[in-house]
Design an enzyme around this catalytic site. Structure first.
Site, PDB file in Angstrom:
ATOM      1  CE  LYS A 212      -3.492   2.762   0.358  1.00  0.00           C
ATOM      2  NZ  LYS A 212      -4.487   2.710   1.432  1.00  0.00           N
ATOM      3  CB  CYS A 266      -3.950   7.496   0.695  1.00  0.00           C
ATOM      4  SG  CYS A 266      -5.178   6.438   1.487  1.00  0.00           S
TER       5      CYS A 266
END
Length: 408
Positions: A212, A266
């Site tokens: 990720k 993010c």
């Protein structure tokens, strides 16, 4: 895996609530947990406290069917899913890179909260985007409460969804799943395959965590190239959008569009997790992060210079309208938003009004309608909201979004 199971979802925010609503609609009985009493009450009314297309329908259906309820405390369940924030301590710095230190307090608090309810055979999942090693840390935290890790399954599966398309992407996107051991990986993968139509990819916890971070660092680096190019083009009096369009005609070039920075929980955060643990070796990742942060400061300076020119010509300070506060178009999410940062910086020096069609108010800023903003002396476009595209660019507008770029 049979669906007659209870899932305790800790954290009912931008990821936790959509996941909880989806699971409830797929036959799981979901016990949602959040420390925000307003969020809990709103969910129990079958309503939502965040803006996300289709989410209201999922939540309304799940609550009305009795499959989803929200609470302030966890309870016993078959599966525990943690989706809490993993921010930074900006007041603390890494000695080597001078980068912010990850704050895992929310993960630790969530782990402590569920520990009394975890029993043998349970699956404990961490979905929060985290530094490498966080899943193992969570497992060790559970161990301190007397839980035998051989009796439970612990794994990490980071979300990979785009705000505005979360409900669809939770189902359709491929999913990376990694456990602290092989059995945990298998148990987690079996769970996700009950509602994920995309491929469920099995690995270990550390690799899943790094996957990720890698995805978002890749995007951050590419955005940084576009943002740096926009600043260079400005110095050279070149239209950066025309430049990028021409360069992208090369069969192996695909330059992204520049903006006023990078926001969201993010892309603007995850690369720092890599930098913080890389002992100075993540040089490209670090420079990209700093370039994208600097772009916001560069925009502030551009607007300040425009304001100075206006004051010289008109003999008074201008009213500045900042168009957009969210971190990306057509959502209400202000987390790490460069547009919000820019607006707040300008408001410290000038009379500023702001237009954000997806929220009703924000403390410290004067929010107005688009029509009211038309009377401002300088319009600063920071977010390419769909409704802004109907505006006609005028001489007093500064566009940092590409809304008014020439059609190529």
């Amino acid at each position: 895996m049979e669906i007659n199971k209870i899932v305790c979802v800790v954290g009912m925010g931008y990821i936790g609530l959509p996941t909880a609503a989806l699971l409830a609609n797929r036959g799981y009985r979901v016990h949602g947990v959040d420390v925000n009493e307003h969020a809990v009450n709103t969910i129990n009314e079958g309503k939502i406290h965040i803006v996300e297309p289709e989410l209201d329908t999922f939540v309304h259906s799940a609550v009305n069917s009795g499959m989803l309820s929200a609470h302030l405390e966890p309870k016993e369940a078959d599966i525990f899913l943690v989706a809490v924030p993993t921010p930074f301590r900006y007041d603390q710095k890494n000695e080597i890179t001078d980068s912010p230190i990850p704050n895992l307090d929310y993960v630790k608090s969530a782990t402590k909260a569920i520990a009394p309810f975890v029993k043998p055979g349970n699956l404990v999942l961490l979905e929060s985007t985290s530094p490498v090693g966080t899943t193992e840390m969570m497992a060790q935290e559970l161990k301190t409460f007397g839980i035998d890790l051989n009796d439970i399954f612990v794994a990490h599966s980071p979300e990979r969804v785009l705000p505005g398309q979360i409900m669809r992407e939770l189902i359709q996107n491929d999913r990376v799943v990694g456990g602290i051991n092989e059995d945990s990986t298998k148990a987690a993968a079996e769970f996700y395959r009950t509602f994920v139509e995309g491929e469920v990819l099995e690995t270990n916890a550390k690799t899943a965590e790094m996957a990720k971070l890698t995805e978002n660092a890749f995007r951050d680096v590419n955005i940084a190239f576009a943002n740096e190019l926009s600043m260079l083009a400005d110095d050279m009096d070149i239209d950066v959008y025309e430049l990028i369009n021409l360069a992208n005609h090369h069969p192996r070039v695909n330059i992204l569009q520049p903006g006023c920075g990078v926001g969201g929980h993010c892309i603007s955060v995850d690369p720092w997790f890599i930098v913080n643990s890389a002992n100075g070796k993540a040089k490209i990742v670090e420079q990209a992060r700093r370039t994208n942060d600097y772009k916001s400061e560069w925009v502030v300076e551009k607007v300040k210079n425009e304001a100075k020119d206006f004051e010289k010509e008109q003999g008074r300070k201008p009213i500045i309208a900042c168009m957009g506060l969210a971190f990306k178009p057509d959502i209400d999410d202000l987390r790490e938003s460069p547009a919000l940062f820019i607006t707040q910086q300008l408001a410290n020096m000038h009379e500023v009004i702001a237009v954000e069609p997806n929220i009703t108010n924000f403390e410290g800023l004067r929010l107005v309608s688009e029509e009211q903003a038309d009377s401002a002396d300088i319009l600063v476009y920071l977010v390419a909201h769909t409704q802004f595209k109907q505006h006609k660019k005028c001489s007093k507008a500064l566009d940092f979004t590409g809304l008014f770029k020439k059609e190529q």
